[in-house]
Enzyme design. Structure first.
Site, PDB file in Angstrom:
ATOM      1  N   LYS A   1      46.339  28.525  40.216  1.00 37.78           N
ATOM      2  CA  LYS A   1      45.305  29.082  39.358  1.00 37.78           C
ATOM      3  C   LYS A   1      45.676  28.898  37.884  1.00 37.78           C
ATOM      4  O   LYS A   1      46.729  28.336  37.555  1.00 37.78           O
ATOM      5  CB  LYS A   1      45.072  30.547  39.711  1.00 37.78           C
ATOM      6  CG  LYS A   1      44.542  30.707  41.149  1.00 37.78           C
ATOM      7  CD  LYS A   1      44.304  32.153  41.524  1.00 37.78           C
ATOM      8  CE  LYS A   1      43.133  32.766  40.771  1.00 37.78           C
ATOM      9  NZ  LYS A   1      41.846  32.160  41.185  1.00 37.78           N
TER      10      LYS A   1
ATOM     11  N   LYS B   1      40.022  39.399  46.967  1.00 33.43           N
ATOM     12  CA  LYS B   1      39.560  40.614  46.275  1.00 33.43           C
ATOM     13  C   LYS B   1      39.089  41.631  47.315  1.00 33.43           C
ATOM     14  O   LYS B   1      37.893  41.902  47.472  1.00 33.43           O
ATOM     15  CB  LYS B   1      38.451  40.264  45.288  1.00 33.43           C
ATOM     16  CG  LYS B   1      38.937  39.343  44.167  1.00 33.43           C
ATOM     17  CD  LYS B   1      37.810  38.938  43.240  1.00 33.43           C
ATOM     18  CE  LYS B   1      38.321  37.997  42.158  1.00 33.43           C
ATOM     19  NZ  LYS B   1      37.232  37.527  41.259  1.00 33.43           N
TER      20      LYS B   1
ATOM     21  N   GLU C   1      42.851  25.198  40.597  1.00 31.53           N
ATOM     22  CA  GLU C   1      41.677  25.703  39.881  1.00 31.53           C
ATOM     23  C   GLU C   1      41.540  24.978  38.546  1.00 31.53           C
ATOM     24  O   GLU C   1      42.518  24.838  37.809  1.00 31.53           O
ATOM     25  CB  GLU C   1      41.844  27.213  39.650  1.00 31.53           C
ATOM     26  CG  GLU C   1      40.762  27.844  38.802  1.00 31.53           C
ATOM     27  CD  GLU C   1      41.061  29.306  38.521  1.00 31.53           C
ATOM     28  OE1 GLU C   1      40.900  30.132  39.434  1.00 31.53           O
ATOM     29  OE2 GLU C   1      41.488  29.615  37.388  1.00 31.53           O
TER      30      GLU C   1
ATOM     31  N   ARG D   1      34.780  61.416  60.056  1.00 28.18           N
ATOM     32  CA  ARG D   1      34.712  60.802  58.728  1.00 28.18           C
ATOM     33  C   ARG D   1      35.508  59.512  58.650  1.00 28.18           C
ATOM     34  O   ARG D   1      35.048  58.516  58.066  1.00 28.18           O
ATOM     35  CB  ARG D   1      35.217  61.789  57.683  1.00 28.18           C
ATOM     36  CG  ARG D   1      35.066  61.332  56.235  1.00 28.18           C
ATOM     37  CD  ARG D   1      33.619  61.288  55.809  1.00 28.18           C
ATOM     38  NE  ARG D   1      32.973  59.987  56.031  1.00 28.18           N
ATOM     39  CZ  ARG D   1      31.679  59.836  56.203  1.00 28.18           C
ATOM     40  NH1 ARG D   1      30.870  60.879  56.232  1.00 28.18           N
ATOM     41  NH2 ARG D   1      31.154  58.641  56.376  1.00 28.18           N
TER      42      ARG D   1
ATOM     43  N   ASP E   1      35.975  26.522  38.572  1.00 29.00           N
ATOM     44  CA  ASP E   1      35.879  27.923  38.184  1.00 29.00           C
ATOM     45  C   ASP E   1      34.837  28.124  37.093  1.00 29.00           C
ATOM     46  O   ASP E   1      34.960  27.583  35.989  1.00 29.00           O
ATOM     47  CB  ASP E   1      37.239  28.420  37.695  1.00 29.00           C
ATOM     48  CG  ASP E   1      37.237  29.916  37.436  1.00 29.00           C
ATOM     49  OD1 ASP E   1      36.654  30.662  38.232  1.00 29.00           O
ATOM     50  OD2 ASP E   1      37.824  30.337  36.419  1.00 29.00           O
TER      51      ASP E   1
END
Length: 284
Positions: free
Chosen positions: A166, A134, A196, A98, A217
């Site tokens: 950002k 992410k 950004e 697994r 963005d």
């Protein structure tokens, strides 16, 4: 991908989740001396990735297990293709199955997704498809490796590897110009400064402050075209332009044709579906 000792540490943590209490079913049902062969089979079309990781899991459970890779990393295979084979004690193969499949399915799924995004670019396009941070906690190195196997590129590796200002950094610093000036004063001379922006007005401020890379963005295609034209009008110090934010497969061609340099896609990792791979076991 990962240094061997780091890969082993990652695999051992995964195995501990499954085997800290032993393998009750296998120990009860399977003879200790039974030998078996297991074949990892693609149940759907996929880009193969993670063969060495798959085989390493079995080795961590039992060093006597032998393995074989049948397809090179990054190969697109059809349904029922045999990817990798393991041979050894049946108990070890069953106990490791697994975890080995979880990692290989995840990596092959990311590689397959990345390949689809790269294929969506116009032929001969210089635009880079990149991932983002992410990623699945603990699996970033494996997923970023899978992105490269799929033909795409990596963005910054971690918060310490590059400057990316950002929206919340801009708020906390008091503005784009201030944030860029402070980054210039603290960042290594080898590091680019990326910022950004979410409007054409912010684009102008970023250009004026000397950003090396500007992340557009959630820009619509028309505004991206305006941004590209503005940057191309500069006589010197042209920043790279990166499109990001909710990028779908269907938009890749039009974004590339709009003239950006980079398209960053969080979906390469956070929305990649695990590839369908199974382990077919037979006694030997």
């Amino acid at each position: 991908m990962l240094a061997p000792w780091l890969l082993d540490a990652l695999i051992d943590r995964a195995l501990d989740e499954d085997l800290a209490g032993g393998d009750l079913t296998t120990e009860a049902c399977v003879d200790e001396g039974a030998q078996a062969v297991g074949r990892a089979v693609a149940r759907k079309l996929l880009v193969a990735c993670g063969g060495s990781v798959f085989l390493r899991v079995f080795k961590r459970v039992d060093p006597t297990v032998e393995g074989e890779v049948h397809v090179a990393e990054g190969t697109e295979v059809e349904t029922d293709a045999v990817l990798w084979t393991v041979r050894g004690p049946a108990r070890a193969l069953l106990s490791a199955e697994r975890v080995a499949l979880n990692l290989a399915q995840r990596m092959s799924g990311v590689a397959t997704t990345a390949r689809r995004y790269v294929e969506a670019l116009p032929e001969g396009s210089p635009v880079r498809i990149t991932d983002t941070r992410k990623t699945t906690p603990g699996l970033r190195a494996l997923e970023r490796y899978a992105v490269r196997v799929g033909g795409a590129h990596n963005h910054r590796d971690s918060l310490g590897s590059a400057v990316l200002i950002k929206d919340n950094h801009i708020v906390a610093a008091g503005g784009i110009s201030t944030a860029i000036a402070r980054a210039r004063g603290r960042a290594p001379h080898t590091s680019r400064v990326e910022v950004e922006v979410d409007s054409l007005a912010q684009l102008e401020e970023a250009i004026g402050a000397g950003a090396d890379v500007i992340l557009l963005d959630n820009f619509g295609t028309e505004d991206i075209q305006v941004a590209v034209a503005r940057v191309q009008s500069l006589e010197q110090g042209r920043p790279l332009l990166e499109a990001s934010g909710g990028i779908t497969l269907e938009r890749i061609r039009e974004l590339a044709e709009a003239g950006v340099d980079l398209i960053s896609v969080g979906a390469l990792t956070h929305s990649a579906k695990a590839a369908d791979i199974s382990l077919d076991l037979a006694l030997s």
